[in-house]
Design an enzyme around this catalytic site. Structure first.
Site, mmCIF file in Angstrom:
data_model
loop_
_atom_site.group_PDB
_atom_site.id
_atom_site.type_symbol
_atom_site.label_atom_id
_atom_site.label_comp_id
_atom_site.label_asym_id
_atom_site.label_seq_id
_atom_site.Cartn_x
_atom_site.Cartn_y
_atom_site.Cartn_z
ATOM 1 N N HIS A 311 -0.140 -1.862 -8.063
ATOM 2 C CA HIS A 311 -0.208 -3.079 -8.872
ATOM 3 C C HIS A 311 0.442 -2.861 -10.239
ATOM 4 O O HIS A 311 1.222 -3.704 -10.710
ATOM 5 C CB HIS A 311 -1.665 -3.496 -9.043
ATOM 6 C CG HIS A 311 -1.874 -4.534 -10.103
ATOM 7 N ND1 HIS A 311 -1.725 -5.885 -9.871
ATOM 8 C CD2 HIS A 311 -2.219 -4.415 -11.410
ATOM 9 C CE1 HIS A 311 -1.974 -6.543 -10.982
ATOM 10 N NE2 HIS A 311 -2.273 -5.684 -11.934
ATOM 11 N N GLU A 312 0.154 -1.738 -10.875
ATOM 12 C CA GLU A 312 0.726 -1.463 -12.192
ATOM 13 C C GLU A 312 2.236 -1.249 -12.112
ATOM 14 O O GLU A 312 2.980 -1.691 -12.995
ATOM 15 C CB GLU A 312 0.047 -0.239 -12.809
ATOM 16 C CG GLU A 312 -1.454 -0.385 -12.992
ATOM 17 C CD GLU A 312 -1.828 -1.573 -13.862
ATOM 18 O OE1 GLU A 312 -1.020 -1.953 -14.728
ATOM 19 O OE2 GLU A 312 -2.925 -2.129 -13.675
ATOM 20 N N HIS A 315 4.084 -4.499 -12.119
ATOM 21 C CA HIS A 315 4.379 -5.069 -13.431
ATOM 22 C C HIS A 315 5.724 -4.571 -13.951
ATOM 23 O O HIS A 315 6.511 -5.342 -14.527
ATOM 24 C CB HIS A 315 3.275 -4.708 -14.421
ATOM 25 C CG HIS A 315 2.034 -5.527 -14.271
ATOM 26 N ND1 HIS A 315 2.016 -6.899 -14.387
ATOM 27 C CD2 HIS A 315 0.749 -5.158 -14.025
ATOM 28 C CE1 HIS A 315 0.779 -7.345 -14.220
ATOM 29 N NE2 HIS A 315 -0.009 -6.320 -13.987
ATOM 30 N N GLU A 364 -0.275 -11.456 -13.089
ATOM 31 C CA GLU A 364 -1.166 -10.556 -12.366
ATOM 32 C C GLU A 364 -1.095 -10.800 -10.860
ATOM 33 O O GLU A 364 -1.095 -9.850 -10.062
ATOM 34 C CB GLU A 364 -2.600 -10.736 -12.866
ATOM 35 C CG GLU A 364 -2.830 -10.317 -14.301
ATOM 36 C CD GLU A 364 -2.557 -8.851 -14.521
ATOM 37 O OE1 GLU A 364 -2.818 -8.050 -13.601
ATOM 38 O OE2 GLU A 364 -2.069 -8.493 -15.608
#
Length: 444
Positions: A311-312, A315, A364
């Protein structure tokens, strides 16, 4: 009789002296009378005299008997800011420089040049996000973005000096190996040698895969309903949805949009594990991954840690940090304009609730989707992702207003979106191919 002669002599001397100040006929007017409806000044035809002689004109025109400068005005006289038109009407000139917006021609030039500049800046800095094919405006250059990430990484090293785990620590080794799997999956996803085809737009030959994905989604949804407590959930009842992802992907496919991946080339990926009881992890621009040990205490399996790291990294793939900085610049300009008409506190509150927070929650969700594909390509089961986000939401604190007043959607919302999203079908197909020894490339 002596006093009479002396008085007459003084009177004649005064008349002789005042005759030197007689004004020319072209400017011999009395005190001007201002019209209430305009800035014009009309001359009074009546003439006042001093002891029978004409008075000094308020215009201070051409004087006789005084030394004049090269502009025709006597030394020591005050120059008035007005002009006389052909109707002998005096108009006062505005003091100071003439403002540009008072000239229609200059206003038109400024509008044309400004509009052209804004259009050039906007379309010149539009980029396409990988996978979602969403267009976003990024004003920061790739070099500046990397420099910001490097600077932040150095500050973190200095701030947590003495708490950073050494490279040979078991947690550091474990996190570094998981991050390496995610980065290798990212490199495969960016390759275009074997392009990944969306299941929703695939040919009829992929019907078996669609059936398997549907069964997986039904199983996930049933498990989520049991875990939540049997509450019925429908897409239309949810605050957030992923319809914008489907629409942006279709539009991107129609226009043949090419994802922007140049910012990922030549990155020096680094992993840092900080011994702090903080449930957090993030990826800075430039490939700097930071994980806190508080996260490792609650998420103990490799698949759970891979989900959060994926997930990070999502970004960083979508350049969310640079996009957020660009949006803040535009929002600051809009706020300055609104401050002239609305209370500053009200403007700040409304811009945060209506613009900043919705943008953040949208980012997100986008990172969740990209990270899910990376996790599947790295060989980790993507079906664990909804449970990870739900657990993360409980650890950080859930509330009924989080979907409105937080930068992140609630864990329950993120779990349900992933459980029913199209991206879960794609992730499961990638995961099956990886488990069978056949990696898929170009899925981003």
């Amino acid at each position: 009789m002596g006093w009479y002669r002396r008085g007459k002599s003084a009177y004649d001397a005064f008349r002789s002296f005042s005759s030197k100040f007689v004004v020319n006929n072209s400017v011999r007017h009395s005190a001007p009378r201002v019209n209430a409806n305009s800035s014009s000044v009309y001359s009074n035809p009546c003439k006042s005299t001093i002891f029978g002689s004409p008075s000094i004109s308020s215009k201070f025109g051409h004087f006789s008997g005084l030394k004049q400068n090269k502009n025709g005005f006597p030394f020591g006289a005050i120059r008035r800011n007005y002009y006389v038109d052909r109707y002998q009407v005096q108009h006062f000139k505005p003091r100071g420089y003439k403002r540009w917006f008072q000239n229609p021609r200059q206003v038109l030039i400024v509008v044309i040049i400004g509009s052209g500049g804004l259009i050039t800046i906007y379309y010149g800095n539009l980029e396409t996000v990988p996978y979602t094919k969403r267009n976003h405006l990024v004003l920061l250059s790739k070099n500046v973005e990397r420099q910001i990430g490097e600077a932040q990484f150095q500050k973190i090293n200095a701030a947590f000096k003495g708490k950073i785990l050494p490279a040979i620590h078991p947690d550091s080794i474990r996190v570094r190996l998981i991050a390496r799997d995610i980065i290798e999956a990212l490199q495969r996803g960016l390759r275009s040698d074997e392009a990944w085809t969306d299941l929703g737009y695939a040919s009829e030959g992929h019907g078996a895969h669609e059936h398997d994905g549907h069964e997986t989604l039904m199983t996930l949804k049933e498990g989520m309903e049991k875990k939540v407590g049997g509450d019925d959930w429908h897409r239309e009842e949810e605050i957030l949805d992923d319809k914008w992802v489907e629409e942006s992907r279709k539009k991107g496919s129609v226009r043949g949009a090419k994802p922007a991946t140049e910012h990922l080339e030549g990155l020096k990926w680094e992993v840092l594990v900080v011994d702090e009881p903080v449930i957090n992890a993030f990826c800075l621009p430039g490939g700097k991954i930071v994980v806190f040990t508080g996260l490792l205490e609650h998420f103990r399996t490799d698949a759970e840690i891979a989900t959060i790291i994926g997930h990070e990294v999502g970004h960083a793939v979508a350049r969310h940090a640079a996009e957020q900085i660009s949006k803040n610049m535009w929002l600051a300009i809009i706020q300055l304009l609104l401050y002239q008409f609305i209370m500053p506190d009200l403007v700040s509150a409304m811009s945060t609730l209506l613009l900043r927070l919705p943008f953040s929650r949208k980012m997100e969700i986008e990172a969740d989707y990209i990270g899910l594909l990376l996790v599947a390509s790295a060989g980790y089961d993507p079906r664990l992702a909804p449970k990870v986000y739900e657990k993360l939401g409980k650890l950080t604190g859930e509330s009924a207003l989080r979907d409105y007043l937080s930068t992140h959607p609630s864990g329950k919302t993120r779990a349900k979106l992933l459980a029913q999203a199209q991206v879960m079908e794609e992730a499961m197909e990638i995961y099956r191919q990886v488990r069978a020894g056949r990696g898929i490339e170009g899925f981003l």
